[in-house]
Scaffold this motif. Structure first.
Motif, mmCIF file in Angstrom:
data_model
loop_
_atom_site.group_PDB
_atom_site.id
_atom_site.type_symbol
_atom_site.label_atom_id
_atom_site.label_comp_id
_atom_site.label_asym_id
_atom_site.label_seq_id
_atom_site.Cartn_x
_atom_site.Cartn_y
_atom_site.Cartn_z
ATOM 1 N N ASN A 86 0.825 -1.202 -0.140
ATOM 2 C CA ASN A 86 -0.094 -0.061 0.066
ATOM 3 C C ASN A 86 1.051 1.099 0.180
ATOM 4 O O ASN A 86 0.635 2.175 -0.671
ATOM 5 N N ALA A 87 1.776 1.376 0.621
ATOM 6 C CA ALA A 87 2.796 2.425 0.902
ATOM 7 C C ALA A 87 3.496 2.607 -0.573
ATOM 8 O O ALA A 87 3.764 3.826 -1.198
ATOM 9 N N MET A 88 3.924 1.588 -1.111
ATOM 10 C CA MET A 88 4.436 1.709 -2.455
ATOM 11 C C MET A 88 3.592 2.368 -3.543
ATOM 12 O O MET A 88 3.903 3.216 -4.266
ATOM 13 N N ARG A 120 -0.884 -3.250 -11.620
ATOM 14 C CA ARG A 120 0.539 -3.486 -12.353
ATOM 15 C C ARG A 120 1.572 -3.447 -11.173
ATOM 16 O O ARG A 120 2.448 -4.307 -11.381
ATOM 17 N N GLN A 121 1.529 -2.776 -10.134
ATOM 18 C CA GLN A 121 2.345 -3.269 -8.953
ATOM 19 C C GLN A 121 2.350 -4.892 -8.523
ATOM 20 O O GLN A 121 3.398 -5.203 -8.472
ATOM 21 N N ALA A 172 3.731 5.637 -5.579
ATOM 22 C CA ALA A 172 3.808 5.568 -7.090
ATOM 23 C C ALA A 172 2.690 6.445 -7.600
ATOM 24 O O ALA A 172 2.957 7.112 -8.786
ATOM 25 N N GLN A 173 1.475 6.684 -6.869
ATOM 26 C CA GLN A 173 0.702 7.727 -7.216
ATOM 27 C C GLN A 173 1.134 8.946 -7.194
ATOM 28 O O GLN A 173 0.826 9.676 -8.159
ATOM 29 N N GLN A 174 2.077 9.411 -6.604
ATOM 30 C CA GLN A 174 2.613 10.727 -6.474
ATOM 31 C C GLN A 174 3.354 10.935 -7.769
ATOM 32 O O GLN A 174 3.335 12.170 -8.162
ATOM 33 N N ARG A 218 -5.845 4.380 -9.407
ATOM 34 C CA ARG A 218 -4.995 3.811 -8.165
ATOM 35 C C ARG A 218 -5.177 2.454 -8.407
ATOM 36 O O ARG A 218 -4.267 1.612 -8.468
ATOM 37 N N SER A 219 -6.389 1.958 -8.882
ATOM 38 C CA SER A 219 -6.555 0.613 -9.028
ATOM 39 C C SER A 219 -5.654 -0.115 -10.343
ATOM 40 O O SER A 219 -5.216 -1.201 -10.111
#
Length: 140
Positions: free
Chosen positions: A12-14, A33-34, A18-20, A27-28
Motif C-alpha cells: 500500500n505504501a508503494m 501493475r504493482q 507511485a501515485q505521486q 489507483r486501481s
C-alpha cells in the motif's frame, strides 16, 4: 535513514508513492501493475525509510545488454513530495549503487519523464548521462 528490499507487506505504501509520480493513473491500475511486477523474479523493489515510514521507492529490473553488461534498470524513482530536495534521494541512490556493485552489476540505467527537468538535474548531478531516447508504442 534505513534502506531495504521491499516485499508484499509494503504494497500500500508503494502504491501511495507511485501515485505521486503518476497522478493521472487510477489507483486501481497502479495496484494491478504493482502486484504483477512483484511476481517477476528479475524485479527488485527498494525502499527508503525515515523513522520507520516508507518515504522513497524505486525498483530495478535485472537485464544484460550488449552496450552495458549486467545492469539494473531503475523504474519509478519516487521520494515523498514533502521530503524532496533534502538529500534523501541522493543517499538512497548511493545505497542502490553500492548494492548493485556488491551484486556484480556493471551499470545502472533509468528513464525519466521528459517533462521532469528537476529529476534530470538530480540525475546529472549523480553522474548519469543521457545515452539515447526511450520510445514507446501503446498496443491496442
Amino acid at each position: 535513514m534505513e534502506y531495504k528490499i521491499l516485499d508484499q507487506s509494503h504494497f500500500n505504501a508503494m502504491v501511495d508513492l507511485a501515485q505521486q509520480l503518476n497522478p493521472n493513473l487510477e489507483r486501481s491500475l497502479i495496484e494491478k501493475r504493482q502486484a504483477a511486477m512483484l511476481d517477476y523474479e528479475h524485479y527488485t523493489p527498494f525502499g527508503c525509510f525515515l523513522n520507520g515510514v516508507l518515504v522513497g521507492i524505486t525498483a530495478g529490473w535485472t537485464t544484460t545488454r550488449i552496450y552495458s553488461g549486467k545492469q539494473l534498470e531503475l523504474d519509478n524513482v519516487v521520494m515523498d513530495s514533502s521530503l524532496r530536495s533534502q538529500g534523501l534521494g541522493k543517499d538512497f541512490m548511493a545505497w542502490i549503487e553500492n548494492w548493485s556493485r556488491n551484486k556484480g552489476y556493471e551499470s545502472i540505467e533509468l528513464n525519466s519523464y521528459v517533462d521532469s527537468p528537476k529529476a534530470h538535474k538530480f540525475y546529472f548531478n549523480l553522474g548519469y548521462r543521457i545515452a539515447g531516447f526511450h520510445f514507446i508504442k501503446k498496443l491496442d
